[in-house]
Design a protein around this motif. Structure first.
Motif, PDB file in Angstrom:
ATOM      1  N   SER A  40       0.854  -1.183   0.000  1.00  0.00           N
ATOM      2  CA  SER A  40       0.000   0.000   0.000  1.00  0.00           C
ATOM      3  C   SER A  40       0.891   1.234   0.000  1.00  0.00           C
ATOM      4  N   PRO A  41       0.390   2.399  -0.450  1.00  0.00           N
ATOM      5  CA  PRO A  41       1.228   3.609  -0.485  1.00  0.00           C
ATOM      6  C   PRO A  41       1.838   3.940   0.863  1.00  0.00           C
ATOM      7  N   GLU A  42       1.074   3.772   1.932  1.00  0.00           N
ATOM      8  CA  GLU A  42       1.586   4.090   3.262  1.00  0.00           C
ATOM      9  C   GLU A  42       2.695   3.120   3.667  1.00  0.00           C
ATOM     10  N   LEU A  43       2.522   1.830   3.342  1.00  0.00           N
ATOM     11  CA  LEU A  43       3.550   0.843   3.663  1.00  0.00           C
ATOM     12  C   LEU A  43       4.791   1.082   2.819  1.00  0.00           C
ATOM     13  N   ALA A  44       4.624   1.452   1.556  1.00  0.00           N
ATOM     14  CA  ALA A  44       5.780   1.737   0.701  1.00  0.00           C
ATOM     15  C   ALA A  44       6.594   2.888   1.276  1.00  0.00           C
ATOM     16  N   ALA A  45       5.907   3.921   1.780  1.00  0.00           N
ATOM     17  CA  ALA A  45       6.614   5.055   2.386  1.00  0.00           C
ATOM     18  C   ALA A  45       7.328   4.617   3.656  1.00  0.00           C
ATOM     19  N   LEU A  46       6.701   3.728   4.426  1.00  0.00           N
ATOM     20  CA  LEU A  46       7.315   3.248   5.660  1.00  0.00           C
ATOM     21  C   LEU A  46       8.526   2.374   5.363  1.00  0.00           C
ATOM     22  N   LEU A  47       8.475   1.598   4.299  1.00  0.00           N
ATOM     23  CA  LEU A  47       9.623   0.779   3.906  1.00  0.00           C
ATOM     24  C   LEU A  47      10.831   1.633   3.577  1.00  0.00           C
ATOM     25  N   GLU A  48      10.598   2.798   3.014  1.00  0.00           N
ATOM     26  CA  GLU A  48      11.702   3.700   2.697  1.00  0.00           C
ATOM     27  C   GLU A  48      12.207   4.429   3.936  1.00  0.00           C
ATOM     28  N   ARG A  49      11.313   4.707   4.870  1.00  0.00           N
ATOM     29  CA  ARG A  49      11.688   5.515   6.037  1.00  0.00           C
ATOM     30  C   ARG A  49      12.397   4.708   7.119  1.00  0.00           C
ATOM     31  N   LEU A  50      11.923   3.498   7.391  1.00  0.00           N
ATOM     32  CA  LEU A  50      12.492   2.708   8.473  1.00  0.00           C
ATOM     33  C   LEU A  50      13.727   1.950   8.006  1.00  0.00           C
ATOM     34  N   PRO A  51      14.669   1.709   8.901  1.00  0.00           N
ATOM     35  CA  PRO A  51      15.832   0.862   8.550  1.00  0.00           C
ATOM     36  C   PRO A  51      15.357  -0.516   8.104  1.00  0.00           C
ATOM     37  N   ALA A  52      16.112  -1.139   7.223  1.00  0.00           N
ATOM     38  CA  ALA A  52      15.710  -2.429   6.653  1.00  0.00           C
ATOM     39  C   ALA A  52      15.535  -3.495   7.719  1.00  0.00           C
ATOM     40  N   ASP A  53      16.362  -3.453   8.783  1.00  0.00           N
ATOM     41  CA  ASP A  53      16.266  -4.499   9.796  1.00  0.00           C
ATOM     42  C   ASP A  53      15.037  -4.346  10.689  1.00  0.00           C
ATOM     43  N   GLN A  54      14.277  -3.247  10.513  1.00  0.00           N
ATOM     44  CA  GLN A  54      13.027  -3.080  11.258  1.00  0.00           C
ATOM     45  C   GLN A  54      11.799  -3.485  10.446  1.00  0.00           C
ATOM     46  N   LEU A  55      11.924  -3.508   9.092  1.00  0.00           N
ATOM     47  CA  LEU A  55      10.740  -3.827   8.310  1.00  0.00           C
ATOM     48  C   LEU A  55      11.061  -4.546   6.996  1.00  0.00           C
ATOM     49  N   ALA A  56      11.864  -3.929   6.125  1.00  0.00           N
ATOM     50  CA  ALA A  56      12.047  -4.449   4.759  1.00  0.00           C
ATOM     51  C   ALA A  56      12.591  -5.869   4.747  1.00  0.00           C
TER      52      ALA A  56
END
Length: 650
Positions: free
Chosen positions: A112-128
């Motif tokens: 979703s657009p909100e999740l895509a923005a969060l994937l870019e904002r948070l460090p990879a080891d927290q989400l991506a």
């Protein structure tokens, strides 16, 4: 001359005061239509949201499955995230998920657009790193409840270990041939039930207000129609002219109200429910519902106008001579007692009756509303008699006599706030209190294959803050539930969730605070709904008071003018008008409030009563001030009427 032509002629020939009366009716109908469309649209909006959650709930394939689906609930940054894992089985063309161009291939991630923005904002080891795949595409609105929602669709291979996971929310992999369309989430079925109750709480006062719009400037119209009867018009002709005049005015007001609703839709869409605002398109009801509202409101006004004609048709001479109408019977009070008693008797039985119980509750609730509106004029009349008998000054005497002479008109001025009092008393006690979260430590639970327990235990020591520890492990059919107590550190907990997702894909970590957040989100939404209903009710009350007050001045302009010519000071007249509003307001408003609280007692959520009562008194106080202020808007009109009244020979 037919009825429509004559009605149009009377509307145009009514003079400035007559035109002002028509404008008041038009404004009342416009506000009624706007708020009625909002109440109706809310039901369709929740239905649309429920439909957009249905695809996430797998519906087992009837014969041949073409795909396999697993939907799990995860958390990130303190917010819920829905992850849907999909794999094609090769038995046929798999269904295309809503909001996507095609079925996801293994290794594809749609966000979703909100999740895509969060994937870019948070460090990879927290989400991506939980997905181990770049974002392939963006989910469209058809897949989302609202624009702020976190949703991911992940394509996986048929032998992926995620398909053997057993998440904590109890979901399992299901073979499907299409995405569910009738499996709305339990949460949204609950929201729809709440909306049904809110609709009754908003629509019934609106219908009362809309019906009262037909009786604005009733004295002026009665005089005019009585004159037509005295010069030879038949009762049927009078009825047709009245209906034509009322419907013509109301139809223009209804169309204006629909246009106004269209203009305010973007503002209404900002009301947050379930963690986010609405898509504007959700708040526009289907064309048939819009047309039904635009047609129903003028018909209601026309019907109400006809009901008010009985005196004119039966005794036109009495109307022309301004005879006081017969008193209102006390038997009306029995209707209210009967409905309240039936509601309280059934209160413990509604839940056990399923859909029939919900329908019966709504019917009885609407019946209580109608009964309060029925009893109101009788109470006002009784109050007027007491006030007139106890009066020792001119203002109370004038107020009491006016309440006795026309209790229905006085009731229309305060009916809005009286019904608001009932809504406030009923809804505030239903408003639950938030639970609250842990301040320093929380308990996490992980569901992983038993073979992965050691790896999870190692992650506790390396990822979570100092002081984190495994407090228990429970094995069930090859799956272990691992309980971990840890200091509260949002970033560290998200890293731990990601680490577990890499160890055991499809096995999200949930904490005690996460489950509390879900409950608190529902409680917050209930509070938001309560405030919206109360705001709508107060708006109805304020508009009703302003329009009815101005209409009352126009109806009584000759009486006010004669009182002025006989030496009655403006101060006394304003004081009397203020008492005409405040006395019924205090008695009926307080009575309706107590009635609402009494009916809500069996369903009270408990919690912090002081907080609920503070909200109650704040809302009621604001409503009373608003109604009194709205009533004062007609004071310049009263001054104008008194200045422009010429002396009469008699």
């Amino acid at each position: 001359m037919n009825a429509v032509t004559l009605a149009w002629t009377l509307l145009r020939g009514g003079g400035r005061k007559g035109m002002l009366g028509s404008v008041l009716t038009l404004a009342a109908v416009g506000v009624t239509t706007t708020l009625l469309m909002f109440a109706v649209a809310g039901n369709f909006a929740f239905a649309d949201r429920a439909e957009r959650t249905a695809w996430r709930t797998p519906v087992p394939a009837g014969q041949v499955e073409t795909a396999r689906q697993l939907s799990v609930l995860d958390m990130v940054d303190g917010r819920p995230m829905t992850v849907v894992y999909l794999t094609a089985t090769g038995s046929g063309a798999p269904p295309v998920p809503p909001g996507m161009d095609g079925f996801p291939a293994p290794g594809e991630l749609w966000a979703s657009p909100e999740l895509a923005a969060l994937l870019e904002r948070l460090p990879a080891d927290q989400l991506a790193d939980r997905f181990d795949a770049p974002v392939t595409g963006e989910l469209g609105d058809a897949a989302l409840v609202h624009g702020n929602e976190l949703v991911a669709v992940v394509g996986v291979a048929s032998d992926s270990p995620v398909l053997s996971a057993r998440p904590l929310d109890g979901e399992t992999v299901v073979g499907i041939s299409e995405f569910g369309t009738d499996a709305a989430s339990e949460t949204y079925r609950l929201y729809q039930s709440f909306m049904a109750v809110a609709t009754v709480l908003m629509v019934v006062p609106l219908l009362v207000f809309g019906g009262a719009a037909a009786r604005l400037t009733v004295a002026r119209r009665d005089q005019r129609l009585a004159s037509l009867r005295l010069v030879g018009a038949t009762p049927g002709q009078v009825v047709r002219v009245t209906v034509a005049e009322a419907i013509l005015t109301a139809l223009v007001g209804a169309v204006a109200g629909a246009i106004l609703y269209t203009a305010v839709m973007p503002l209404l869409a900002r009301i947050p429910i379930d963690g986010g605002p609405w898509f504007v398109a959700d708040l526009w009801p289907p064309l048939w519902a819009t047309g039904a509202v635009i047609v129903a409101v003028p018909l209601l006004v026309g019907l109400s106008a006809v009901v008010g004609l009985r005196r004119v048709v039966i005794s036109p001479l009495g109307v022309a001579r301004r005879q006081t109408p017969p008193g209102i019977r006390a038997a009306r009070l029995l209707v209210l007692v009967a409905f309240v008693g039936a509601f309280l008797f059934m209160s413990s039985r509604f839940l056990g009756m399923g859909a029939l119980g919900s329908l019966l509750m709504l019917v009885l609730l609407a019946g209580v509303f109608g009964a309060i509106n029925l009893v109101g004029p009788w109470v006002v009349s009784l109050l007027g008699r007491v006030t007139a008998l106890a009066a020792r000054r001119p203002a109370p005497l004038l107020a009491g006599r006016r309440l006795v002479d026309d209790p229905r008109s006085a009731w229309r001025t305060v009916a809005g706030i009286a019904l608001t009092g009932f809504v406030a008393g009923f809804t505030v006690l239903l408003s639950p209190q938030l639970t609250g979260y842990a301040e320093d430590r929380t308990l996490l639970t992980v569901s992983v294959p038993t073979t992965q327990v050691e790896a999870v235990t190692a992650s506790v020591a390396t990822v979570l803050p100092d002081g984190a520890k495994v407090t228990g492990t429970n094995e069930v059919e090859g799956v272990s539930l691992v309980d971990v107590e840890t200091p509260v550190d949002s970033a560290a907990i998200d890293r731990f969730r990601t680490e577990v997702a890499q160890i055991a894909p499809g096995s999200p970590t949930m904490g005690t605070d996460d489950w509390v957040r879900f409950d608190d989100q529902l409680f917050t939404d209930v509070k938001t709904g309560v405030l919206v209903v109360l705001c709508v009710s107060i708006l109805i009350a304020m508009v009703s008071a302003a329009v009815s007050g101005a209409s009352s001045v126009l109806d009584r302009r000759q009486v006010y003018g004669l009182l002025h010519l006989s030496g009655t000071p403006m101060k006394v007249l304003n004081s009397a008008r203020r008492m005409e509003t405040l006395l019924p307001l205090a008695v009926m408003g307080g009575g309706s409030l107590a009635c609402g609280m009494l009916m809500a007692m069996p369903f009270s959520s408990g919690g912090e009563i002081a907080g609920n009562l503070a909200l109650l008194f704040t809302v009621v106080g604001f409503g009373v001030v608003g109604v009194v202020g709205a009533s004062a808007v007609s004071r310049p009109l009263l001054a104008s009427v008194m200045r422009n009244t010429p002396p009469r020979p008699d």
